[in-house]
Scaffold this motif. Structure first.
Motif, PDB file in Angstrom:
ATOM      1  N   PRO A  63      44.928  41.308  56.392  1.00  0.00           N
ATOM      2  CA  PRO A  63      45.987  41.981  55.972  1.00  0.00           C
ATOM      3  C   PRO A  63      46.540  41.511  54.404  1.00  0.00           C
ATOM      4  O   PRO A  63      46.816  42.574  53.647  1.00  0.00           O
ATOM      5  CB  PRO A  63      47.130  41.186  56.810  1.00  0.00           C
ATOM      6  N   SER A  64      46.254  40.220  54.083  1.00  0.00           N
ATOM      7  CA  SER A  64      46.363  40.141  52.572  1.00  0.00           C
ATOM      8  C   SER A  64      45.491  40.987  51.551  1.00  0.00           C
ATOM      9  O   SER A  64      45.936  40.943  50.617  1.00  0.00           O
ATOM     10  CB  SER A  64      46.039  38.556  52.425  1.00  0.00           C
ATOM     11  N   ALA A  65      44.359  41.274  52.219  1.00  0.00           N
ATOM     12  CA  ALA A  65      43.518  42.177  51.155  1.00  0.00           C
ATOM     13  C   ALA A  65      44.393  43.478  50.722  1.00  0.00           C
ATOM     14  O   ALA A  65      43.647  43.953  49.577  1.00  0.00           O
ATOM     15  CB  ALA A  65      42.202  42.454  51.839  1.00  0.00           C
ATOM     16  N   SER A  66      45.023  43.834  51.559  1.00  0.00           N
ATOM     17  CA  SER A  66      45.943  45.216  51.600  1.00  0.00           C
ATOM     18  C   SER A  66      47.345  45.009  50.779  1.00  0.00           C
ATOM     19  O   SER A  66      47.952  46.068  50.615  1.00  0.00           O
ATOM     20  CB  SER A  66      45.822  46.286  52.812  1.00  0.00           C
ATOM     21  N   GLN A  67      47.474  43.731  50.673  1.00  0.00           N
ATOM     22  CA  GLN A  67      49.123  43.656  50.148  1.00  0.00           C
ATOM     23  C   GLN A  67      48.789  43.246  48.440  1.00  0.00           C
ATOM     24  O   GLN A  67      47.668  42.991  47.845  1.00  0.00           O
ATOM     25  CB  GLN A  67      49.439  42.123  50.792  1.00  0.00           C
ATOM     26  N   TYR A  68      50.120  43.470  47.985  1.00  0.00           N
ATOM     27  CA  TYR A  68      50.313  42.873  46.582  1.00  0.00           C
ATOM     28  C   TYR A  68      50.102  41.251  46.385  1.00  0.00           C
ATOM     29  O   TYR A  68      50.489  40.522  47.357  1.00  0.00           O
ATOM     30  CB  TYR A  68      51.985  43.290  45.928  1.00  0.00           C
ATOM     31  N   GLY A  69      49.260  40.852  45.309  1.00  0.00           N
ATOM     32  CA  GLY A  69      49.043  39.501  45.042  1.00  0.00           C
ATOM     33  C   GLY A  69      50.084  39.385  44.036  1.00  0.00           C
ATOM     34  O   GLY A  69      50.956  39.911  43.606  1.00  0.00           O
ATOM     35  N   THR A  70      49.992  37.828  43.644  1.00  0.00           N
ATOM     36  CA  THR A  70      50.974  37.483  42.665  1.00  0.00           C
ATOM     37  C   THR A  70      50.498  37.932  41.195  1.00  0.00           C
ATOM     38  O   THR A  70      49.300  38.192  41.082  1.00  0.00           O
ATOM     39  CB  THR A  70      51.096  35.876  42.520  1.00  0.00           C
ATOM     40  N   SER A 274      42.792  44.024  41.913  1.00  0.00           N
ATOM     41  CA  SER A 274      42.601  44.006  43.211  1.00  0.00           C
ATOM     42  C   SER A 274      42.470  43.076  44.105  1.00  0.00           C
ATOM     43  O   SER A 274      41.612  42.062  43.489  1.00  0.00           O
ATOM     44  CB  SER A 274      41.290  45.116  43.294  1.00  0.00           C
ATOM     45  N   MET A 275      42.925  42.527  45.003  1.00  0.00           N
ATOM     46  CA  MET A 275      42.916  41.484  46.031  1.00  0.00           C
ATOM     47  C   MET A 275      41.447  41.145  46.278  1.00  0.00           C
ATOM     48  O   MET A 275      40.888  39.930  46.273  1.00  0.00           O
ATOM     49  CB  MET A 275      43.738  41.378  47.049  1.00  0.00           C
ATOM     50  N   ILE A 276      40.742  42.231  46.941  1.00  0.00           N
ATOM     51  CA  ILE A 276      39.415  41.884  47.352  1.00  0.00           C
ATOM     52  C   ILE A 276      38.529  41.609  46.086  1.00  0.00           C
ATOM     53  O   ILE A 276      37.352  40.842  46.255  1.00  0.00           O
ATOM     54  CB  ILE A 276      38.896  43.104  48.222  1.00  0.00           C
ATOM     55  N   SER A 277      38.819  42.200  45.136  1.00  0.00           N
ATOM     56  CA  SER A 277      37.942  41.808  43.774  1.00  0.00           C
ATOM     57  C   SER A 277      38.117  40.609  43.292  1.00  0.00           C
ATOM     58  O   SER A 277      37.296  39.886  43.025  1.00  0.00           O
ATOM     59  CB  SER A 277      38.448  42.848  42.635  1.00  0.00           C
ATOM     60  N   GLN A 278      39.332  39.909  43.409  1.00  0.00           N
ATOM     61  CA  GLN A 278      39.832  38.728  42.961  1.00  0.00           C
ATOM     62  C   GLN A 278      38.975  37.606  43.954  1.00  0.00           C
ATOM     63  O   GLN A 278      38.367  36.854  43.474  1.00  0.00           O
ATOM     64  CB  GLN A 278      41.272  38.318  42.992  1.00  0.00           C
ATOM     65  N   SER A 279      38.862  37.977  45.220  1.00  0.00           N
ATOM     66  CA  SER A 279      38.186  37.172  46.100  1.00  0.00           C
ATOM     67  C   SER A 279      36.775  37.160  45.972  1.00  0.00           C
ATOM     68  O   SER A 279      35.986  35.995  46.004  1.00  0.00           O
ATOM     69  CB  SER A 279      38.414  37.576  47.556  1.00  0.00           C
ATOM     70  N   THR A 280      36.365  38.250  45.421  1.00  0.00           N
ATOM     71  CA  THR A 280      34.746  38.218  44.965  1.00  0.00           C
ATOM     72  C   THR A 280      34.641  37.494  43.757  1.00  0.00           C
ATOM     73  O   THR A 280      33.527  37.033  43.460  1.00  0.00           O
ATOM     74  CB  THR A 280      34.342  39.793  44.524  1.00  0.00           C
ATOM     75  N   ALA A 281      35.397  37.370  42.767  1.00  0.00           N
ATOM     76  CA  ALA A 281      35.496  36.830  41.512  1.00  0.00           C
ATOM     77  C   ALA A 281      35.113  35.439  42.098  1.00  0.00           C
ATOM     78  O   ALA A 281      34.613  34.450  41.355  1.00  0.00           O
ATOM     79  CB  ALA A 281      36.464  37.086  40.660  1.00  0.00           C
ATOM     80  N   VAL A 282      36.048  34.868  42.906  1.00  0.00           N
ATOM     81  CA  VAL A 282      35.994  33.414  43.425  1.00  0.00           C
ATOM     82  C   VAL A 282      34.707  33.035  43.787  1.00  0.00           C
ATOM     83  O   VAL A 282      33.997  31.949  43.474  1.00  0.00           O
ATOM     84  CB  VAL A 282      36.986  33.142  44.496  1.00  0.00           C
TER      85      VAL A 282
END
Length: 398
Positions: A63-70, A274-282
């Protein structure tokens, strides 16, 4: 077409992106070989590391992938970036804001640091999107500084004179290192001198480090830090994340007022990357920069091929190539209309370049070599060399 209310003066007086013109031209040409990148945009041929892509696959269902991030970015990404800045860039007094690409980061900075009445400084040849960001935000007093003709490095003497003599003092100086479109890598002593000139003048220095890993021939990229310096970085080129849109601003940690204003802009422009993009960057950072350096090594042969292809216009006409993914070439004086030359090379010889006039220097072209593999580059180099030989011998014959 029907009538409609008036459009914004700022938008109407912003240059049409050269990429739009290039894409329109490419529609009419079959079997076109872009030198390089998706019809000349800055890109590389590789995708993000497989390990990073595998790791993020399951996260798309969270669900966090579809939410706004900080607004400032995923905490785990910012923590990893802080370590990267300290260990790789020597930046120990910077805070981070993650953005939807470094272009958005630059726009955030222009909105935060500059007013319409301010003057700003770019060096020709400049990155055309930086120029457009100033135009689009209503800044019209854009001072274009010269580069040293032999090296295409920023003229620090000119900068020192202009910052001391221009009143009010220019608010911001923007430089890319390694250079887009010049393909030059600024030596550390010159970079430090430019930083000191800006510090003494009370002028912001914004450094775009999108190509930090792209250096050749033993050259090294370096950064500067200070309460007047903001550094921009990108995942697009290094990790092949062009369409994922992740970049970041490294700004002075002591400048809390700057952070507050950046948060205002971020909330109105993107809210968050994008949350999923940030996770990929990690995941990319976990793979590490050595992976990037190995990818960059695969571009060395492309660079050699295209330097050879430019030989018909003379060795002295060709500059850059020490950094980024670009070579800069000056056309003979009789071919000042560089866009006409670009169109002719595309239609007659099937190669696409970028006109230097889009970067503030007419009569030149930018050659790019990041988005094509060696076998494709061999074809492109043959076409380019044949085209330039014909241009020098017969002109733009039909």
């Amino acid at each position: 077409m029907g009538s409609h209310p008036e459009l914004a003066f700022r938008a109407l007086h912003t240059d049409l992106p050269v990429m739009v013109k290039i894409r329109e031209l490419s529609k009419d040409v079959k079997d076109l070989m872009p030198l390089g990148q998706e019809h000349c945009e800055g890109a590389v041929y590789w995708q993000p590391p497989e390990q990073a892509l595998e790791k993020v696959k399951d996260k798309v269902w969270l669900p966090s992938a579809s939410q706004y991030g900080t607004h400032e970015g995923l905490i785990e990404l910012r923590e990893a970036l802080m370590k990267k800045l300290q260990h790789e860039n020597g930046l120990h007094k910077s805070s981070i804001m993650v953005t939807a690409g470094s272009n958005q980061g630059f726009l955030n900075l222009v909105l935060t640091l500059c007013d319409v009445k301010d003057s700003v400084v770019l060096f020709a040849p400049y990155f055309f999107n930086a120029y457009m960001s100033f135009q689009m935000t209503g800044i019209t007093n854009i001072l274009i500084g010269p580069s040293v003709s032999e090296t295409l490095l920023p003229d620090a003497d000119w900068l020192e004179r202009v910052l001391s003599e221009t009143k009010p003092t220019p608010k911001l100086v923007s430089i890319t290192n390694p250079g887009n479109p010049s393909g030059t890598c600024i030596p550390d002593p010159l970079l430090k001198r430019i930083s000191e000139i800006c510090r003494r003048a009370g002028t912001w220095l914004v450094m775009d480090n999108a190509y930090e890993y792209f250096t050749y021939d033993g050259l090294k990229h370096s950064c500067v830090e200070g309460n007047h310096v903001v550094n921009l970085f990108s995942f697009s080129k290094a990790y092949g994340m062009m369409g994922w849109r992740v970049g970041y601003i490294a700004y002075p940690a002591e400048a809390q007022s700057l952070r507050t204003q950046l948060l205002k802009v971020q909330d109105n422009v993107a809210i968050c990357a994008s949350m999923i993009s940030q996770s990929t960057a990690v995941g990319c950072l976990e793979v590490g920069s050595e992976w990037v350096r190995n990818q960059v090594k695969s571009l060395v042969r492309n660079r050699e091929l295209l330097l050879g292809a430019l030989s018909p216009i003379g060795e002295d006409a060709v500059k850059g190539g020490g950094g980024a993914i670009y070579i800069w070439a000056k056309l003979p004086e009789k071919f000042r209309d560089d866009f006409q030359v670009v169109c002719w090379l595309a239609k007659r010889h099937g190669v696409m370049l970028l006109p230097g006039s889009a970067c503030g220097l007419a009569g030149c072209v930018r050659v790019t070599y990041g988005a094509i593999r060696e076998t494709e580059c061999e074809v492109a180099a043959r076409r380019l060399k044949a085209g330039l030989e014909e241009l020098m011998r017969d002109g733009m014959v039909e």
